[in-house]
Write a protein that holds these residues in place. Structure first.
Motif, short mmCIF file in Angstrom:
data_model
loop_
_atom_site.label_atom_id
_atom_site.label_comp_id
_atom_site.label_asym_id
_atom_site.label_seq_id
_atom_site.Cartn_x
_atom_site.Cartn_y
_atom_site.Cartn_z
N VAL A 1 -4.86 0.89 3.93
CA VAL A 1 -5.12 -0.49 3.54
C VAL A 1 -3.99 -0.92 2.61
O VAL A 1 -3.71 -0.27 1.61
N ALA A 2 -3.33 -2.03 2.98
CA ALA A 2 -2.26 -2.51 2.10
C ALA A 2 -2.89 -3.22 0.91
O ALA A 2 -3.79 -4.03 1.06
N GLU A 3 -2.42 -2.89 -0.29
CA GLU A 3 -2.96 -3.54 -1.47
C GLU A 3 -2.35 -4.94 -1.61
O GLU A 3 -1.22 -5.18 -1.19
N ASP A 4 -3.13 -5.82 -2.21
CA ASP A 4 -2.68 -7.19 -2.43
C ASP A 4 -1.42 -7.20 -3.31
O ASP A 4 -1.32 -6.45 -4.27
N ASP A 5 -0.49 -8.10 -2.99
CA ASP A 5 0.78 -8.15 -3.74
C ASP A 5 0.56 -8.37 -5.23
O ASP A 5 1.27 -7.79 -6.07
N ALA A 6 -0.44 -9.22 -5.57
CA ALA A 6 -0.68 -9.50 -6.99
C ALA A 6 -1.10 -8.23 -7.73
O ALA A 6 -0.68 -7.97 -8.86
N TRP A 7 -1.93 -7.43 -7.08
CA TRP A 7 -2.40 -6.19 -7.72
C TRP A 7 -1.29 -5.15 -7.77
O TRP A 7 -1.19 -4.40 -8.74
N VAL A 8 -0.44 -5.12 -6.76
CA VAL A 8 0.71 -4.22 -6.80
C VAL A 8 1.59 -4.57 -8.00
O VAL A 8 2.03 -3.70 -8.75
N GLU A 9 1.78 -5.88 -8.22
CA GLU A 9 2.61 -6.31 -9.35
C GLU A 9 1.94 -5.96 -10.68
O GLU A 9 2.58 -5.45 -11.61
N GLY A 10 0.61 -6.19 -10.76
CA GLY A 10 -0.14 -5.86 -11.98
C GLY A 10 -0.01 -4.38 -12.32
O GLY A 10 0.24 -4.01 -13.47
N GLN A 11 -0.17 -3.54 -11.31
CA GLN A 11 -0.08 -2.09 -11.56
C GLN A 11 1.32 -1.67 -11.99
O GLN A 11 1.48 -0.79 -12.84
N ARG B 1 -9.39 -9.58 -0.91
CA ARG B 1 -8.09 -9.27 -1.52
C ARG B 1 -8.17 -8.06 -2.45
O ARG B 1 -7.15 -7.50 -2.82
N ALA B 2 -9.38 -7.69 -2.85
CA ALA B 2 -9.54 -6.58 -3.78
C ALA B 2 -9.69 -5.23 -3.07
O ALA B 2 -10.01 -4.24 -3.70
N ARG B 3 -9.43 -5.22 -1.73
CA ARG B 3 -9.54 -3.94 -1.02
C ARG B 3 -8.59 -2.91 -1.60
O ARG B 3 -7.47 -3.22 -1.99
N GLN B 4 -9.07 -1.68 -1.64
CA GLN B 4 -8.25 -0.59 -2.15
C GLN B 4 -8.13 0.47 -1.08
O GLN B 4 -9.00 0.58 -0.22
N PRO B 5 -7.09 1.28 -1.14
CA PRO B 5 -6.96 2.36 -0.16
C PRO B 5 -8.21 3.23 -0.22
O PRO B 5 -8.77 3.45 -1.29
N ASP B 6 -8.66 3.70 0.94
CA ASP B 6 -9.85 4.54 0.97
C ASP B 6 -9.64 5.80 0.14
O ASP B 6 -8.52 6.27 -0.04
N LEU B 7 -10.75 6.33 -0.33
CA LEU B 7 -10.67 7.63 -0.99
C LEU B 7 -10.20 8.64 0.03
O LEU B 7 -10.52 8.56 1.19
N HIS B 8 -9.46 9.61 -0.43
CA HIS B 8 -8.99 10.62 0.51
C HIS B 8 -10.17 11.41 1.06
O HIS B 8 -11.00 11.92 0.31
#
Ligand SMILES: [Zn+2]
Length: 334
Positions: free
Chosen positions: A232-242, A212-219
């Protein structure tokens, strides 16, 4: 980048306590938003920051930048468990060519910056002040532990950017950081009094399931134009946190009338936030006459002799501006 460091994760071992309505300055406040698997720390600095910056009488833009570095250091270093040491330093080609913040667990802070006054201009942001170079973070947990150092390139961005880069590349923990430094003027009998204040917020996503902690790859900087990058789609919980941390205004982070608990509640009340015991912070240098004396003893005899001016050897601590005076005899000059 060197080995992975587990030290900058937030532990939740401190006990929960009743919220305080009164702001507590010079402390880091750990918290947890369990519903979103978020952990974090909120730092508020008042007198300790003012003491460090005022000793050097830095120009305002330099004081603000060093203040940001101090806040970042408290967010990262205040999780050290025992007599550990966390050192943040930058070496760059901008007007502020070098800065260092030295945090000694559990609570001691000292810092200083080297700058070229001729290159300073009104309104320079932290990226312009630093320029290009690198930021190094060193964790030293004592003689029996290995020293860890992480390096991040600085390419004209802010310290917040550098912190994000560090966590993305080195720790691989989804992390957002906010830093704010301000000057406060308070009226009084002898006219307005100037004081530095600062605040910072660190938020990390630490789900039990690591995928669940996957992050979009570095460019991929060298990829040919038009090549699709891996999404990579970020986890909904992390999207909300950000999105929640993005709503924090600088003024909220430094407001002397807003307690840390109230700020955290304002941000996370819909999900529920647990706040743990604050970790106090203070400005204190570790220099001493004995330490300076043994440093002098380690110099070559000729270098010691070259330091004699007007019949004495004077050493000024770069961190705290303390002045140590020795007779040539005390300094070991023949
Ligand atoms: Zn000192």
């Amino acid at each position: 980048m060197t080995s992975q460091s587990p030290e900058i994760r937030i532990s939740q071992q401190t006990p929960i306590r009743a919220p305080s309505a009164v702001p507590v300055d010079d402390a880091a406040l750990p918290f947890e938003v369990a519903a979103l698997d978020l952990r974090g720390r909120l730092t508020r600095l008042g007198p300790a920051l003012d003491e460090i910056l005022t000793k050097h009488d830095y120009p305002p833009v330099v004081g603000k930048l060093l203040g940001e570095a101090i806040v970042l250091t408290t967010l990262l270093g205040s999780s050290l468990k025992f007599d550990g040491r966390f050192i943040l330093q930058t070496q760059t080609d901008g007007p502020v060519s070098f800065l260092i913040v030295d945090f000694q667990a559990p609570d001691r802070l000292r810092a200083y910056a080297r700058f070229d006054a001729k290159q300073l201009k009104e309104g320079q942001d932290s990226g312009a002040l630093l320029g290009h170079g690198h930021l190094a973070m060193t964790i030293d947990q004592g003689p029996d532990m290995s020293r860890y150092q992480g390096l991040v390139a600085l390419e004209g961005g802010s310290l917040e950017d550098a912190a994000h880069e560090y966590f993305l590349r080195s720790e691989q923990i989804p992390t957002r950081v906010r830093l704010a430094v301000g000057e406060e003027w308070r009226g009084g009998g002898e006219g307005p009094k100037h004081r530095w204040r600062a605040g910072g917020l660190l938020l990390q996503f630490l789900p039990k399931a690591p995928e669940r902690a996957r992050q979009p790859d570095l460019h991929p900087g060298d990829a040919p134009e038009g090549v699709a990058t891996h999404i990579v789609a970020e986890d909904d919980a992390w999207v909300e946190g950000q999105s929640l941390i993005a709503t924090v205004a600088d003024v909220e982070l430094i407001d002397p009338d807003l307690s840390g608990e109230r700020l955290l509640y304002r941000l996370f009340h819909e999900r529920g936030v647990r706040v743990f015991a604050p970790l106090p912070l203070r400005a204190q240098c570790s220099c001493s006459r004995e330490a300076v004396s043994s440093m002098l003893a380690s110099f070559a005899a000729k270098d010691r002799a070259d330091m004699v001016k007007d019949g004495k050897v004077v050493v000024t601590c770069e961190f705290c501006s303390s002045v140590y005076e020795f007779t040539p005899q005390e300094a070991g000059v023949e």
